[in-house]
Design a protein around this motif. Structure first.
Motif, PDB file in Angstrom:
ATOM      1  N   GLY A  16      24.669   8.356 -99.883  1.00 22.92           N
ATOM      2  CA  GLY A  16      24.760   9.177 -98.772  1.00 22.92           C
ATOM      3  C   GLY A  16      24.007   8.796 -97.653  1.00 22.92           C
ATOM      4  O   GLY A  16      24.519   8.736 -96.465  1.00 22.92           O
ATOM      5  N   VAL A  17      22.727   8.550 -98.062  1.00 20.98           N
ATOM      6  CA  VAL A  17      21.977   7.929 -97.059  1.00 20.98           C
ATOM      7  C   VAL A  17      22.518   6.443 -96.485  1.00 20.98           C
ATOM      8  O   VAL A  17      22.406   6.174 -95.232  1.00 20.98           O
ATOM      9  CB  VAL A  17      20.433   7.489 -97.536  1.00 20.98           C
ATOM     10  CG1 VAL A  17      19.731   6.890 -96.494  1.00 20.98           C
ATOM     11  CG2 VAL A  17      19.743   8.945 -97.937  1.00 20.98           C
ATOM     12  N   ARG A  29      16.885  17.370-100.612  1.00 19.72           N
ATOM     13  CA  ARG A  29      17.790  17.276 -99.684  1.00 19.72           C
ATOM     14  C   ARG A  29      17.086  17.126 -98.382  1.00 19.72           C
ATOM     15  O   ARG A  29      17.403  16.497 -97.448  1.00 19.72           O
ATOM     16  CB  ARG A  29      19.076  18.283 -99.816  1.00 19.72           C
ATOM     17  CG  ARG A  29      19.794  18.104 -98.684  1.00 19.72           C
ATOM     18  CD  ARG A  29      20.778  19.171 -98.706  1.00 19.72           C
ATOM     19  NE  ARG A  29      21.899  19.026-100.104  1.00 19.72           N
ATOM     20  CZ  ARG A  29      22.721  20.038-100.397  1.00 19.72           C
ATOM     21  NH1 ARG A  29      22.996  20.993 -99.766  1.00 19.72           N
ATOM     22  NH2 ARG A  29      23.168  20.022-101.692  1.00 19.72           N
ATOM     23  N   GLU A  30      16.344  18.452 -97.963  1.00 23.37           N
ATOM     24  CA  GLU A  30      15.642  18.383 -96.745  1.00 23.37           C
ATOM     25  C   GLU A  30      14.836  17.568 -96.432  1.00 23.37           C
ATOM     26  O   GLU A  30      15.043  16.976 -95.210  1.00 23.37           O
ATOM     27  CB  GLU A  30      14.733  19.771 -96.789  1.00 23.37           C
ATOM     28  CG  GLU A  30      14.256  20.053 -95.340  1.00 23.37           C
ATOM     29  CD  GLU A  30      13.510  21.523 -95.538  1.00 23.37           C
ATOM     30  OE1 GLU A  30      12.418  21.611 -94.557  1.00 23.37           O
ATOM     31  OE2 GLU A  30      13.989  22.425 -96.308  1.00 23.37           O
ATOM     32  N   ASP A  31      14.065  16.706 -97.369  1.00 22.05           N
ATOM     33  CA  ASP A  31      13.295  15.857 -96.992  1.00 22.05           C
ATOM     34  C   ASP A  31      14.096  14.416 -96.658  1.00 22.05           C
ATOM     35  O   ASP A  31      13.690  13.511 -96.065  1.00 22.05           O
ATOM     36  CB  ASP A  31      12.260  15.270 -98.225  1.00 22.05           C
ATOM     37  CG  ASP A  31      10.925  16.219 -97.968  1.00 22.05           C
ATOM     38  OD1 ASP A  31      10.705  16.780 -96.653  1.00 22.05           O
ATOM     39  OD2 ASP A  31      10.318  16.635 -98.866  1.00 22.05           O
ATOM     40  N   VAL A  32      15.321  14.340 -97.623  1.00 25.07           N
ATOM     41  CA  VAL A  32      16.033  13.238 -97.446  1.00 25.07           C
ATOM     42  C   VAL A  32      16.641  13.071 -95.942  1.00 25.07           C
ATOM     43  O   VAL A  32      16.603  12.199 -95.290  1.00 25.07           O
ATOM     44  CB  VAL A  32      17.129  13.243 -98.433  1.00 25.07           C
ATOM     45  CG1 VAL A  32      18.405  12.280 -97.871  1.00 25.07           C
ATOM     46  CG2 VAL A  32      16.649  12.794 -99.873  1.00 25.07           C
ATOM     47  N   ASP A  45      11.524   0.090 -99.191  1.00 25.69           N
ATOM     48  CA  ASP A  45      12.012   0.013-100.524  1.00 25.69           C
ATOM     49  C   ASP A  45      12.055   1.580-101.079  1.00 25.69           C
ATOM     50  O   ASP A  45      10.781   2.455-101.199  1.00 25.69           O
ATOM     51  CB  ASP A  45      10.635  -0.635-101.331  1.00 25.69           C
ATOM     52  CG  ASP A  45      11.324  -1.062-102.604  1.00 25.69           C
ATOM     53  OD1 ASP A  45      12.204  -0.617-103.056  1.00 25.69           O
ATOM     54  OD2 ASP A  45      10.400  -1.734-103.180  1.00 25.69           O
ATOM     55  N   GLU A  46      13.142   1.918-101.178  1.00 27.96           N
ATOM     56  CA  GLU A  46      13.821   3.386-101.594  1.00 27.96           C
ATOM     57  C   GLU A  46      13.027   4.299-100.689  1.00 27.96           C
ATOM     58  O   GLU A  46      12.294   5.148-101.309  1.00 27.96           O
ATOM     59  CB  GLU A  46      13.266   3.391-103.194  1.00 27.96           C
ATOM     60  CG  GLU A  46      13.768   2.406-104.132  1.00 27.96           C
ATOM     61  CD  GLU A  46      15.363   2.998-104.455  1.00 27.96           C
ATOM     62  OE1 GLU A  46      15.759   3.895-104.032  1.00 27.96           O
ATOM     63  OE2 GLU A  46      15.792   2.444-105.272  1.00 27.96           O
ATOM     64  N   PRO A  47      13.325   4.338 -99.428  1.00 30.71           N
ATOM     65  CA  PRO A  47      12.547   5.275 -98.657  1.00 30.71           C
ATOM     66  C   PRO A  47      12.667   6.920 -99.116  1.00 30.71           C
ATOM     67  O   PRO A  47      11.969   7.804 -98.647  1.00 30.71           O
ATOM     68  CB  PRO A  47      13.050   5.133 -97.226  1.00 30.71           C
ATOM     69  CG  PRO A  47      14.362   4.304 -97.413  1.00 30.71           C
ATOM     70  CD  PRO A  47      14.211   3.587 -98.835  1.00 30.71           C
ATOM     71  N   THR A  48      13.749   7.283 -99.732  1.00 28.38           N
ATOM     72  CA  THR A  48      14.134   8.461-100.197  1.00 28.38           C
ATOM     73  C   THR A  48      13.752   9.077-101.343  1.00 28.38           C
ATOM     74  O   THR A  48      14.231  10.003-101.755  1.00 28.38           O
ATOM     75  CB  THR A  48      15.526   9.141 -99.517  1.00 28.38           C
ATOM     76  OG1 THR A  48      16.387   8.198-100.233  1.00 28.38           O
ATOM     77  CG2 THR A  48      15.638   8.781 -97.953  1.00 28.38           C
ATOM     78  N   GLY A  90       7.795  14.227 -98.438  1.00 25.90           N
ATOM     79  CA  GLY A  90       8.220  13.796 -97.277  1.00 25.90           C
ATOM     80  C   GLY A  90       7.439  13.465 -96.234  1.00 25.90           C
ATOM     81  O   GLY A  90       7.872  12.368 -95.459  1.00 25.90           O
ATOM     82  N   ARG A  91       6.477  14.299 -95.775  1.00 23.39           N
ATOM     83  CA  ARG A  91       5.707  14.060 -94.744  1.00 23.39           C
ATOM     84  C   ARG A  91       4.913  12.775 -95.371  1.00 23.39           C
ATOM     85  O   ARG A  91       4.609  11.935 -94.157  1.00 23.39           O
ATOM     86  CB  ARG A  91       4.856  15.239 -94.239  1.00 23.39           C
ATOM     87  CG  ARG A  91       5.726  16.353 -93.768  1.00 23.39           C
ATOM     88  CD  ARG A  91       4.916  17.482 -93.024  1.00 23.39           C
ATOM     89  NE  ARG A  91       5.857  18.503 -92.712  1.00 23.39           N
ATOM     90  CZ  ARG A  91       5.797  19.632 -93.062  1.00 23.39           C
ATOM     91  NH1 ARG A  91       5.319  20.064 -94.090  1.00 23.39           N
ATOM     92  NH2 ARG A  91       6.739  20.638 -92.584  1.00 23.39           N
TER      93      ARG A  91
END
Length: 252
Positions: free
Chosen positions: A211-212, A184-187, A176-179, A155-156
Motif C-alpha cells: 500500500g505504501v 495504520r496511523e503511523d504508516v 530500509d523498511e521505513p514503516t 512512529g515519531r
C-alpha cells in the motif's frame, strides 16, 4: 538527458556470493534522479543484501556501482556518505535518553566535522539549535524537541530518524523498511513524511507494505532469489503474474 544526468545510481552485474550461495544475482539497477524507487520482493529475495552492497557494508563479488556517474564500487561506507548517499540507520537516533533536539544536533555535528565533540561548549552546540529545530519542524516534530526519545512513539522515533538523516544533506536517501512494525496511523504519517522530504532528492527504499509502495513510488524493482524479476510502475508490476506467484506462492 545523458545516463549520468538521468540516473543518480546504477549497478551493472551486481553479484554477491556467500560460500557458493548467490544472494544477489547479476542485478542491473537504474535509479532515476528525483524519483522514489522501491525494492520489493518476498523474504529472502536479496533486498537488504543489495542495500548493504550499495552502502558498502558488504563488498560485491562481481559488478559495478556508480553514483552520479562515478564508480564507487571500491569506496568505503564513510566515503559514500560524504558524497551524499545516506542510509537511514547509519545516523539514526541511537540515543534514547537524549531529547529529539539533542539527537538532531549530534547529526549536525557530524555534518560539520565535529563528530561527538561532547566536550565543546554549550554555546557552540547551541548554535546548531536553529537548524535542528528547522529539521524537527520539517518532519512534524517541532512540539517534541525537548521530549526524551525513549518517551516517544515508534512512529515519531522513525520520523526523528529521518530528521537526523536529513541533517546530513543527503542527495540520495536509502530507507530500509521505513514503516516496518507500524500501525495504520503511523504508516500514514511516515508515508506523508517520505513524500514531503523527497522534494529535490532521490529516495531508494526497501518496503514490504505494498500500500505504501503503490502510494509513493515512481518505479518498483521486484527481486526474487537475488535477481530482478520485473520492474516498472505499480500498475505494471502488480499485474505481472510472476509477481503474484512470488508473493502468494501460486500463479493468480
Amino acid at each position: 538527458m545523458s545516463d549520468k544526468g538521468q540516473y543518480i545510481l546504477q549497478t551493472q552485474g551486481l553479484t554477491k556470493e556467500f560460500k557458493g550461495f548467490t544472494a544477489v544475482d547479476d542485478v542491473n539497477l537504474n535509479v532515476k534522479r528525483h524519483q522514489i524507487h522501491a525494492l520489493i520482493g518476498p523474504n529472502g529475495a536479496g533486498k537488504t543484501t543489495v542495500f548493504n552492497l550499495l552502502t558498502k557494508f558488504l563488498q560485491p563479488t562481481r559488478g559495478k556501482i556508480t553514483f552520479n556517474g562515478r564508480d564507487i564500487t571500491s569506496a568505503k561506507s564513510a566515503e559514500i556518505a560524504r558524497m551524499g548517499v545516506i542510509r537511514s540507520f547509519q545516523i539514526s537516533a541511537v540515543f534514547p535518553h537524549m531529547t529529539a533536539r539533542e539527537n538532531v544536533r549530534v547529526a549536525l555535528q557530524r555534518e560539520l566535522g565535529t563528530s561527538f565533540h561532547f566536550w565543546r561548549s554549550v554555546k557552540t552546540l547551541n548554535a546548531l539549535n536553529a537548524r535542528a529545530e528547522e529539521l524537527l519542524t520539517s518532519v512534524g516534530l517541532e512540539r517534541f524537541a525537548d521530549v526524551v526519545v525513549a518517551d516517544m512513539s515508534y512512529g515519531r522515533k522513525r520520523a526523528l530518524e529521518i530528521a537526523t538523516t536529513l541533517a546530513m544533506e543527503p542527495e540520495l536517501m536509502l530507507l530500509d523498511e521505513p514503516t516496518q512494525g507500524m500501525g495504520r496511523e503511523d504508516v500514514e504519517l511516515i508515508t506523508q513524511l517520505i513524500r514531503k522530504v523527497s522534494a529535490g532528492r532521490t529516495i531508494l527504499m526497501v518496503e514490504h507494505n505494498l500500500g505504501v509502495v503503490s502510494t509513493l513510488c515512481d518505479t518498483i524493482t521486484v527481486l526474487q532469489r537475488g535477481a530482478i524479476l520485473t520492474e516498472g510502475d505499480y500498475a505494471t508490476v502488480s499485474a505481472d503474474p510472476r509477481v503474484k506467484e512470488a508473493y502468494m506462492g501460486k500463479a493468480a
